[in-house]
Structures are given as C-alpha cells and as structure tokens.
Enzyme design. Sequence first.
Site, PDB file in Angstrom:
ATOM      1  N   GLU A  40       0.809  -1.222   0.000  1.00  0.00           N
ATOM      2  CA  GLU A  40       0.000   0.000   0.000  1.00  0.00           C
ATOM      3  C   GLU A  40       0.843   1.274   0.000  1.00  0.00           C
ATOM      4  O   GLU A  40       0.604   2.202   0.788  1.00  0.00           O
ATOM      5  CB  GLU A  40      -0.962  -0.005   1.200  1.00  0.00           C
ATOM      6  CG  GLU A  40      -2.038  -1.075   1.086  1.00  0.00           C
ATOM      7  CD  GLU A  40      -3.093  -1.008   2.190  1.00  0.00           C
ATOM      8  OE1 GLU A  40      -2.945  -0.186   3.119  1.00  0.00           O
ATOM      9  OE2 GLU A  40      -4.055  -1.795   2.132  1.00  0.00           O
ATOM     10  N   GLU A  87      -5.672  -8.241  -0.890  1.00  0.00           N
ATOM     11  CA  GLU A  87      -6.369  -7.964   0.371  1.00  0.00           C
ATOM     12  C   GLU A  87      -7.825  -7.691   0.051  1.00  0.00           C
ATOM     13  O   GLU A  87      -8.146  -6.747  -0.673  1.00  0.00           O
ATOM     14  CB  GLU A  87      -5.773  -6.763   1.119  1.00  0.00           C
ATOM     15  CG  GLU A  87      -4.450  -7.055   1.808  1.00  0.00           C
ATOM     16  CD  GLU A  87      -4.011  -5.929   2.739  1.00  0.00           C
ATOM     17  OE1 GLU A  87      -4.894  -5.278   3.354  1.00  0.00           O
ATOM     18  OE2 GLU A  87      -2.799  -5.688   2.835  1.00  0.00           O
TER      19      GLU A  87
END
Length: 505
Positions: free
Chosen positions: A172, A291
Amino acid sequence: MKTRVTIHRDFTIAEIDNRLYSAFIEHMGRAIYTGIYEPGHPTANPQGFRRDVLDLVKALQIPAIRYPGGNFVSAYKWEDGIGPREDRPVRLDLAWRSKETNHVGLNEFAGWAKDAGIEMMLALNLGTRGIEDARNYVEYAIHPNGSYWSDLRRSHGVEQAYDVKMWCLGNEMDGPWQIGHMEAKEYGRLADETSKAVKAFGKDIETVVCGSSNDQMATYPEWERQVLEECYENVDYISLHKYFGNSSHNTLNYFAKIEETGRYIQSIAGVIDYVKAKKRAKNDVFICFDEWNVWYHNREQDSKNWRSWDWPEAPVLLEEDYNLEDALFVGGLLNEFMRRSDRVKIACIAQLVNVIAPIRAEPGGKAWATTIYYPYQFASLFGRGTALNVAVDGPRYDADAAQDVSYLDIAAVLSKENNEISIFAVNRSPDQAMELDVAILGFAGLRLIEHRMMGGDGTGPRVANTTDAPDRIKPRKGDGIAVVDGSLRGELPALSYSLIRLAME
C-alpha cells in the site's frame, strides 16, 4: 421471482488460477500470537503452533499465503525473526502501535505453512528499507548454499532453501498512512529496480507491484498508470485492495458493492492494457487482489483503540463476528473473482485467523469457523477449473453502489479433471424466493451430486456465529433443486447461498 440462466460448454472465460483462493496473514492483533501460534495451548505441536487452528486451515486447501504484512511490513526488519529466540529483539510495531516479540519469524512461519500445505508469498519492506535488504532476504530464503545469507540460514537449522516464487514489492505504498509512503513515480522506480534484483535469483520468480489501496483513493487510477510506466516490463502482477461494509444496514446496496468491485477490476485492466500498448511491451501483467474482506463491525472502535493504547502485545484487534449477510457477500465476491479470472489470477482473503478472519481462536480455548469460512471453503474446493460464462435473464434493482444489479449472483466452474460443473448461487433478495431455470448446454448425462445451502431458512441476515454460538450458521443439505431434461430447476430461498455440484458423462 423467475430467473432464466444459460450456461454453454463452449462459452468460457478463463482457466482459473488456483491461487485465486489464497489468504493473507499479518503480524497484527492476535493473528499470529494466540492465533496460529500459542505454545501453551492444549493442542500445540512441538513447534508451538495450534493444531486445532491448523486443522481448520487445512480444510480450506489454501494454495498460497501472503506474509508478514500488510502495514506491518513497511517498518519490519526480517533479521529480527531469525536465529535463536532468546537473541531476538522486541520491537515496537509502528503500524499497529503494539509490541512485536519476534518469536515467530520466517523459519517458524515456513514450517507452519509446510504443515498446512500452503505456498508462501513473501512481502518485502520497501517503506523503511529497499533493494539491499530485499536482495539479502531473498538470498537467505531461496538460495541453496555457499553464500553469506544462505549459509546463515543453514546455521539456523534450515538446510533446504524455501521454494518461494512470489514476492510482494512493499505494501500500500500509495497510502499516506504507510510508513515510507512515496509518490507513484518514485515508488515505481524503486519497485522496478527491486524486482530486477529479486528476479536475478531465478527465472520462475514472480513479483507483485503495489496498486491502489482502494478505489476511493484520490490517486486512483492514476497511481497504477504512473507506477506501471516505470516497472511494467519487470513485474508480473499489480495488487488491488478493498474492504467492504454495511454500516447503513442496507442489504441490497451492500450486495451491489460486488458490482462496484467488478468496475474496479475492469478499470485497472484497462490501465494495464494502456501501459502495455504505450510501452510496446511483450509481457502481460495480471491483477493480484491480495487484500479483500468484510470489515466494518468493529472498525470505528478498533481505530480509536489502537491509536491510543500503550504498546500491548498481541492485543484484540479487528475481531469481527461475521453474520449471514456477510457470508452471502463473501460468496458473491468470490463469484466475481471467478467471473474476472481472465484478469485476476491471485486473490487473498484478509486475514486468515482472528483479524477480520474466517477462523477465530480463543487463547487457551477453542477454535471455530465464522460464517464467511464456508463460502470461502466451497469456492476453494470446487471453484478450480474453467470459469464458464453465465447469462442471466431475471429481475434487477438499482442501488447507490451500482445500478441494474441482478438479484441472482451466480458463477459456474467446469472441472474436466473431476467431470463436474460447480454452480455458486446467491439469491440477494431479502424477502422473495427465486424460481430458477438453468439451461446447461453442450453437456450430456447431467445429474445432481450435491446441493449445500446457507441461509434461506428464516434466519435473520445479521445473525452471527460467535464464541458462545460458533455453529449457529453452517451449511446444510439443500432441497428443491433437480436436473430435469438437461436443465437445473428449482427454487432458491430469499437471502440464501447455494453450492450445486453436477456430474456429467
């Protein structure tokens, strides 16, 4: 409601990569400590891992698992988790404001993954560290012998190198919350050079570059374009993340978020195609949705807790009590991954144990399956093979998340190996049964093997499995479905999930 469906042998989407049913586990909350690892537990094996949890994991037949993070990885020193435990430092984890003992590191986790029959997908720290650290980590993990880091591994009692093929280039990195957050071009350059260094260790190594943390980021989808323009020819996948919730308690809008996810995937597939054309590249880059899960029940309170607590060890964090509605949502989202399997090759439910997870485990106590465990298990066991195109003609609705949404969410997978067709169907309607007529063309001698169902029995959508009632919602034998003249006919109750397996000649 009446719905007609058509499935034809010759109209296919793609061969599903088994890794579509992968998982993720992070050093966060009680995922590792008192989750998979609890030396004092009555079921603990000699290595300290819980056998009761391991049994539940094995029953999912997970192909791959992403580890050790997550936000945790962006300040992680992997060297802290190797060598004698008594020599390992205790660190403060800045991502989740907790204390990391490093009692479980690469070698311990690799032993657990081997016992579970799961391939490792390791994440590299590109937040506080970089190429040199990544090179050393890969050498320690996968080089056979005769070098500093490989021989250090052998000195730690691990003679055989690990067969790790998948490496994540950070986590991320588009997120301002991420330790070491970068701008897109800066990260793309680092990812490109790191990927080249990692791939120097073997031709079959694959790397995953960070895409958007979700499709609501201000930088989406420009982030993907800029990153891929820097590294496209040296990476294999771009990651997508997305979590889901129903804080408004609007069931139909909640289910419509699956259509929103389809647009997310389609948009990034378009960015990939654009960059490939612009660079005149020969290789393909696919999507790794590494995710995804439902996360909202305790999210607001958990956010307040972890930002204020005083560095606890293995604290209770993100432990969701999933309900029937969540199980139907997860079943539908897995259907969407099957329908998008031409572009999505890897997907990881986040996470596996205790932290927004299909498996819960009490310290010193029992382990049990949450409601979302079962659709995930059915997809993993029976969703391998060729994804078939499914044409649906039936009632639809509009919602804030998406318009023109079918009340029937359905996917079908052909397993030539087992001579079977598996159909995964969700009746999204909160109050109406669905009369179903599925024409299955091009197949001979169809017969019903199994029909398993969740919901559809009057159970409220927000009834959950909990510590005190872990078996409240489980799959049961379905009824009212039959093969008639080569078609599948019957009724799907309101708010129900069905696995229907058909054998063929």
